[in-house]
Design an enzyme around this catalytic site. Sequence first.
Site, PDB file in Angstrom:
ATOM      1  N   GLU A  60      23.320   0.715 -11.645  1.00 47.79           N
ATOM      2  CA  GLU A  60      22.555   0.655 -12.892  1.00 47.79           C
ATOM      3  C   GLU A  60      21.542  -0.483 -12.852  1.00 47.79           C
ATOM      4  O   GLU A  60      20.429  -0.360 -13.372  1.00 47.79           O
ATOM      5  CB  GLU A  60      23.497   0.470 -14.081  1.00 47.79           C
ATOM      6  CG  GLU A  60      24.337   1.697 -14.416  1.00 47.79           C
ATOM      7  CD  GLU A  60      25.543   1.864 -13.518  1.00 47.79           C
ATOM      8  OE1 GLU A  60      26.241   2.880 -13.644  1.00 47.79           O
ATOM      9  OE2 GLU A  60      25.799   0.975 -12.666  1.00 47.79           O
ATOM     10  N   ARG A 267      30.767   1.265  -0.378  1.00 51.77           N
ATOM     11  CA  ARG A 267      30.309   1.127  -1.761  1.00 51.77           C
ATOM     12  C   ARG A 267      30.680  -0.234  -2.352  1.00 51.77           C
ATOM     13  O   ARG A 267      29.897  -0.840  -3.069  1.00 51.77           O
ATOM     14  CB  ARG A 267      30.918   2.250  -2.605  1.00 51.77           C
ATOM     15  CG  ARG A 267      30.593   2.188  -4.093  1.00 51.77           C
ATOM     16  CD  ARG A 267      29.141   2.493  -4.363  1.00 51.77           C
ATOM     17  NE  ARG A 267      28.857   2.548  -5.794  1.00 51.77           N
ATOM     18  CZ  ARG A 267      27.643   2.791  -6.299  1.00 51.77           C
ATOM     19  NH1 ARG A 267      26.623   3.012  -5.497  1.00 51.77           N
ATOM     20  NH2 ARG A 267      27.468   2.835  -7.598  1.00 51.77           N
ATOM     21  N   MET A 307      24.557  -6.967   0.307  1.00 51.75           N
ATOM     22  CA  MET A 307      24.203  -6.366  -0.972  1.00 51.75           C
ATOM     23  C   MET A 307      22.681  -6.316  -1.111  1.00 51.75           C
ATOM     24  O   MET A 307      21.974  -7.203  -0.643  1.00 51.75           O
ATOM     25  CB  MET A 307      24.789  -7.181  -2.128  1.00 51.75           C
ATOM     26  CG  MET A 307      26.316  -7.198  -2.173  1.00 51.75           C
ATOM     27  SD  MET A 307      27.028  -5.556  -2.347  1.00 51.75           S
ATOM     28  CE  MET A 307      26.301  -5.067  -3.912  1.00 51.75           C
ATOM     29  N   GLY A 308      22.212  -5.255  -1.768  1.00 54.94           N
ATOM     30  CA  GLY A 308      20.798  -5.175  -2.102  1.00 54.94           C
ATOM     31  C   GLY A 308      19.896  -4.682  -1.000  1.00 54.94           C
ATOM     32  O   GLY A 308      18.669  -4.775  -1.124  1.00 54.94           O
ATOM     33  N   ASN A 333      23.893   8.801  -6.619  1.00 52.60           N
ATOM     34  CA  ASN A 333      22.533   9.282  -6.857  1.00 52.60           C
ATOM     35  C   ASN A 333      21.745   9.412  -5.544  1.00 52.60           C
ATOM     36  O   ASN A 333      21.609   8.425  -4.805  1.00 52.60           O
ATOM     37  CB  ASN A 333      21.822   8.309  -7.802  1.00 52.60           C
ATOM     38  CG  ASN A 333      20.641   8.958  -8.491  1.00 52.60           C
ATOM     39  OD1 ASN A 333      19.954   9.787  -7.918  1.00 52.60           O
ATOM     40  ND2 ASN A 333      20.415   8.574  -9.736  1.00 52.60           N
ATOM     41  N   PRO A 334      21.196  10.605  -5.249  1.00 52.53           N
ATOM     42  CA  PRO A 334      20.444  10.783  -3.999  1.00 52.53           C
ATOM     43  C   PRO A 334      18.960  10.430  -4.115  1.00 52.53           C
ATOM     44  O   PRO A 334      18.201  10.627  -3.160  1.00 52.53           O
ATOM     45  CB  PRO A 334      20.610  12.284  -3.731  1.00 52.53           C
ATOM     46  CG  PRO A 334      20.622  12.882  -5.099  1.00 52.53           C
ATOM     47  CD  PRO A 334      21.359  11.880  -5.979  1.00 52.53           C
ATOM     48  N   LEU A 335      18.534   9.928  -5.271  1.00 51.18           N
ATOM     49  CA  LEU A 335      17.102   9.717  -5.466  1.00 51.18           C
ATOM     50  C   LEU A 335      16.529   8.597  -4.600  1.00 51.18           C
ATOM     51  O   LEU A 335      15.336   8.606  -4.278  1.00 51.18           O
ATOM     52  CB  LEU A 335      16.803   9.433  -6.946  1.00 51.18           C
ATOM     53  CG  LEU A 335      17.009  10.636  -7.877  1.00 51.18           C
ATOM     54  CD1 LEU A 335      16.800  10.239  -9.326  1.00 51.18           C
ATOM     55  CD2 LEU A 335      16.077  11.790  -7.493  1.00 51.18           C
ATOM     56  N   GLU A 336      17.353   7.625  -4.202  1.00 48.57           N
ATOM     57  CA  GLU A 336      16.840   6.551  -3.351  1.00 48.57           C
ATOM     58  C   GLU A 336      16.460   7.078  -1.958  1.00 48.57           C
ATOM     59  O   GLU A 336      15.360   6.789  -1.484  1.00 48.57           O
ATOM     60  CB  GLU A 336      17.839   5.402  -3.268  1.00 48.57           C
ATOM     61  CG  GLU A 336      17.851   4.548  -4.535  1.00 48.57           C
ATOM     62  CD  GLU A 336      18.743   3.332  -4.401  1.00 48.57           C
ATOM     63  OE1 GLU A 336      19.623   3.315  -3.509  1.00 48.57           O
ATOM     64  OE2 GLU A 336      18.555   2.380  -5.185  1.00 48.57           O
ATOM     65  N   ASP A 600      22.329 -17.646 -50.885  1.00 53.48           N
ATOM     66  CA  ASP A 600      22.281 -18.454 -52.107  1.00 53.48           C
ATOM     67  C   ASP A 600      20.882 -18.377 -52.725  1.00 53.48           C
ATOM     68  O   ASP A 600      20.212 -19.388 -52.909  1.00 53.48           O
ATOM     69  CB  ASP A 600      22.642 -19.909 -51.779  1.00 53.48           C
ATOM     70  CG  ASP A 600      22.858 -20.748 -53.040  1.00 53.48           C
ATOM     71  OD1 ASP A 600      23.091 -20.148 -54.112  1.00 53.48           O
ATOM     72  OD2 ASP A 600      22.785 -21.985 -52.952  1.00 53.48           O
TER      73      ASP A 600
END
Length: 672
Positions: A60, A267, A307-308, A333-336, A600
């Site tokens: 995300e 992962r 990572m990254g 997600n396969p979009l990358e 007040d």
Amino acid sequence: MTVWYRLLIRLLTPLVFIYLWLRGAKAPAYRKRWSERLALHDFPPQARDGIVIHCVSVGETVAARGLIESVLRTYPHLSVTLTSMTPTAAEMALKLFGDRVFHSYLPIDTPAAMQRFVSKLSPRLLIVLETEIWPCLLEQCQLRNIPVLVVNARMSERSAKGYQKYAWLLGPIWQSVDFIAAQTKGSAERFASLQVPANKLAVRGNLKHDFQVSDDLRQQSQSWRDELNRPVLVAASTHEGEDVQILEAFSLVLEPHPTALLIIVPRHPERFDAVARLIEQKQFNFVRRSAEQAIQAAHQVFLADSMGELLLWYAVADAAFVGGSLIERGGHNPLEPIATQTPVISGPHVFNFDEIYQRLKAVNGVQIVTDARTLAAVWNEWLRDPKKTAEYAKRAFDEFANDQGATEAILKDIKRFLPLTHGTENVRTMSMIKTTKPNNNTEIWYDPSVLEGCTTKHFEANFWRSQNKIKGSATGRSTAFFIDVGEHGLLLRHYYRGGLVGKFNKDRFKREPISSSRAMAEFSLLLKLRELKLPVPRPVAARFVKAPIWGYRADILVEVIPGAQDLFKLLLQRPLVASEWQQVGNTIRELHCAGVYHSDLNCHNIMLDDSSKCWIVDFDKCGFRAEGEWREANLRRLLRSFNKELTKAKETNQAFHFDETRDWPLLVEAYS
């Protein structure tokens, strides 16, 4: 949210910490920052009154990168706090955005933890990626009139059935969200089946479609490919139960393609060592990314334990297997890989991204495999026929080439709920405020555009008196001092207790987080109200002092409103004309329309200046609220204060120029 949910989440909280401890055996970061899991930590004051964006994990966070960058550019005067649930997402936030954002774990969703979290940050807007919504968090935002947007939202059939099944426990959470920007029409329909109103729901597309592969990444990947000069396969986001099958498949690839290299990317970081041991057991010659060693010709497997960098490995590879799909995890997600124009292979279990895979299947843009043997067959076929492989990649890329625009559309939605203030060059927000701690018991916030520096002396009347700068005082429950320090001057006010408590406890308040303490809360609220162009004093500085043994004391400095007198003093002198009563009614309406509750509201806290402009002051214990009966209660309280002062004036034979039948209808008419 139901009583049963409140009870269950409290009972589960100890189990969460047991889980964190056990997981920390493999990933030590899970044993750190536990205070954040219950919102017991302190946020820097500069993080208050900004925007909170929740990205539960790495996926995300990466998906939201473009949107977060757009938010940072659009709202440079506001702080942005990223929250997540995993240490890897925390690392990713730091890597992508550095000190441009604050980061915190989102607390466990208990009522007390979420009350502390929202109170300490007091955000203007909460943006949640995908479907990570929590009942107690949502309730706290509703109580404070904080809009909640769920963006890049996806809802699978399985998830929708789960929410329907447990609606008795969770309550109407999806109906309570202010807006949902769904990825697809199918997700939107499933949100609608959960009773989300049509006016709170729209299809905005997938943020990952807006992802652009940078020139730097293309050059970096080409450099890797040139240096390797061999067939490269990547197995990305793999889970336990898949690695064995992937290594078995790769062993079948090495027979016809002995120079091939497999990049395997687990992962979860805590699995890096376990996968390394598995590779050793299978007797592959391998190297780890963390070893920072060059890949040699003899190396068969490259363990990407970092990572990254997943996008880089996709760009380097000739073909990509997207994990979580050979087991019933639901796929990733396969979009990358599609963005890097790397052909995609997946297992059959892709229910998390079913609509994307349906589109890929329809254009023959993906290969579905069921086990090690079929995966090896596809890898071998694609390595033998690069032209056919490229056709798969092109069909997949072309299918989603026209799906961009989600980032821009969602940013427009955000602007609807958090409009840009005109003239932001003069706006002061908490992100611009400086803090200082003269000692362990004291904290000071101040606006550096007014005071170059601020010390404890600035809150002591004797300090100003010694410089002959006190020019007057105002009395009420306590004395406030007018200080001559510039064009408008300052008002110094110490916080005192009222009522019966004040007779034996003059100025100590129950200990609470500094950001929620009386002076600091009023200081930050005034900043926000002035940003909304509401007629309130400009806050200059505030002080919190921890008292010995118990409680704290507080002070605030605000800018004096030139030529202003409160209605009480004016009515002692003369009646107000109709236009002045109308000005007061209009100003109260303006305040209420902005959702501002004044605890007040009385004739001492409403002022008229020389030009008959109306101002509201003294915002101690005030804040934003959703619509409700408090507005009418505010007006009733104000009317009581006029009549109270009228009665007191009659008892002492003084003039107090207020007539309810004559004056009050003028105020109410203007308010209405």
